[in-house]
Enzyme design. Structure first.
Site, short mmCIF file in Angstrom:
data_model
loop_
_atom_site.label_atom_id
_atom_site.label_comp_id
_atom_site.label_asym_id
_atom_site.label_seq_id
_atom_site.Cartn_x
_atom_site.Cartn_y
_atom_site.Cartn_z
N THR A 168 120.73 46.53 63.91
CA THR A 168 121.30 47.75 63.31
C THR A 168 120.46 48.98 63.71
O THR A 168 120.99 50.07 63.84
CB THR A 168 121.37 47.66 61.77
OG1 THR A 168 120.10 47.25 61.27
CG2 THR A 168 122.42 46.67 61.31
N PHE A 215 128.69 43.63 60.87
CA PHE A 215 130.09 43.63 60.43
C PHE A 215 130.27 42.96 59.07
O PHE A 215 131.20 43.26 58.34
CB PHE A 215 131.01 42.99 61.48
CG PHE A 215 130.80 41.52 61.68
CD1 PHE A 215 131.47 40.60 60.89
CD2 PHE A 215 129.95 41.05 62.67
CE1 PHE A 215 131.28 39.26 61.07
CE2 PHE A 215 129.75 39.69 62.86
CZ PHE A 215 130.42 38.80 62.05
N HIS A 249 124.04 32.14 68.08
CA HIS A 249 125.47 32.45 68.09
C HIS A 249 125.98 32.83 69.47
O HIS A 249 127.06 33.41 69.60
CB HIS A 249 125.78 33.55 67.07
CG HIS A 249 125.56 33.12 65.64
ND1 HIS A 249 125.47 34.00 64.59
CD2 HIS A 249 125.42 31.89 65.10
CE1 HIS A 249 125.27 33.33 63.46
NE2 HIS A 249 125.24 32.04 63.75
N CYS A 306 135.47 31.31 81.70
CA CYS A 306 136.88 30.93 81.82
C CYS A 306 137.11 29.61 81.10
O CYS A 306 136.35 28.66 81.28
CB CYS A 306 137.24 30.78 83.30
SG CYS A 306 138.86 30.01 83.54
N CYS A 345 140.77 34.99 84.43
CA CYS A 345 140.01 34.51 85.58
C CYS A 345 140.91 34.48 86.82
O CYS A 345 142.13 34.52 86.70
CB CYS A 345 139.51 33.10 85.25
SG CYS A 345 138.63 32.26 86.57
N THR A 396 117.22 39.84 58.06
CA THR A 396 118.24 38.94 57.51
C THR A 396 117.90 38.64 56.05
O THR A 396 116.72 38.54 55.69
CB THR A 396 118.34 37.62 58.30
OG1 THR A 396 119.14 36.69 57.54
CG2 THR A 396 116.98 36.98 58.54
N ASN A 418 112.23 42.65 55.58
CA ASN A 418 113.63 42.96 55.30
C ASN A 418 113.68 44.05 54.24
O ASN A 418 112.86 44.05 53.32
CB ASN A 418 114.37 41.70 54.80
CG ASN A 418 115.87 41.82 54.95
OD1 ASN A 418 116.36 42.17 56.03
ND2 ASN A 418 116.61 41.56 53.89
N ILE A 432 112.36 47.00 60.23
CA ILE A 432 111.73 46.02 61.11
C ILE A 432 111.17 46.68 62.38
O ILE A 432 110.10 46.32 62.86
CB ILE A 432 112.73 44.88 61.45
CG1 ILE A 432 112.13 43.85 62.38
CG2 ILE A 432 114.02 45.39 62.06
CD1 ILE A 432 111.80 42.58 61.72
ZN ZN Z 1 138.96 30.09 85.85
#
Ligand code: ZN
Length: 235
Positions: A25, A32, A118, A126, A147, A187, A210, A228
């Site tokens: 941030t 989000f 994540h 693809c 692709c 976090t 935090n 932070i």
């Molecule tokens: Zn492909």
């Protein structure tokens, strides 16, 4: 506070940093999850739906409209936190950065050993031939990015309904287990898998940076309720 953090770092040889949305941030990338209300005005669904695997498969065009507008921040730059962590890695003390963010800013700052729980928005794959594309391909596509083989390109980020990469989870768990210092920043540790992973830390130097309370304050050896970037920037 900062002098205590400095002496903890001074006396350690295996530091692991675990970071959440708050690290980014300060580079202008909004979290989000905490801005849910804003999206309701503009989009028909909450972000948890629009960022799900089934939504991607069934409403690919709408997914990309949302994703490009809210999740991609191509101009974002590493902040003081990213830069300080990259420097700390060069001293040999910081072994691993574990992040829940998909913006790739730790790597941009120069960190080498980064575990992206994540995934990364900078990588795109693809669905048919598995060819990789840079984020520019997504940005430049008017609608759905395809692709050469005709397959749809999907960001290499873990969507809702998808499971985390087992190998990365394993590496992160091992790194935390072996750490002598664990610094957790940006976090509140309320979201899976962050909360569960921290319990694997066996050391006696848990540092939480935090701005608000976290679920693990009771276990922390040092709590810093500051930015932070400003905190790590002082190291
Ligand atoms: Zn492909």
């Amino acid at each position: 506070m900062i002098s205590t953090l400095k002496s903890i770092i001074e006396s350690s040889s295996n530091i692991v940093f675990f970071g959440g949305a708050g690290v980014s941030t300060e580079s202008g990338i909004p979290d989000f999850r905490s801005a849910d209300g804003l999206y309701k005005e503009k989009y028909k669904y909450p972000p948890e739906i629009m960022l799900s695997r089934s939504f991607f498969m069934e409403h690919t065009e709408e997914f990309y409209k949302f994703y490009k507008e809210k999740m991609l921040h191509p101009d974002a730059k590493p902040n003081k936190a990213h830069i300080a962590l990259a420097k700390l890695e060069t001293t040999g003390k910081l072994k691993t950065v574990i992040t829940q963010n998909v913006d790739g800013l730790h790597t941009k700052a120069g960190s080498l050993n980064v575990l992206e729980l994540h995934g990364s928005a900078l990588r795109n794959v693809c669905l048919i031939c598995k060819k990789c594309y840079p984020v520019e391909k997504i940005i430049q596509s008017e609608s759905i990015p395809f692709c050469h083989c005709g397959g749809i390109i999907k960001p290499d980020v873990v969507l809702y309904e998808e499971s985390l990469d087992v190998g990365i989870m394993h590496s992160a768990t091992n790194a935390i287990h072996a750490a002598d210092v664990l610094i957790v920043g940006g976090t509140s540790l309320n979201v899976y898998p962050a909360a569960g992973m921290i319990t694997g830390y066996r050391g006696k130097k848990l540092v939480l940076i935090n701005k608000s309370e976290t679920a693990y304050d009771y276990r922390a050896n040092l709590i810093i309720r500051e930015s932070i970037g400003e905190t790590l920037g002082l190291l």
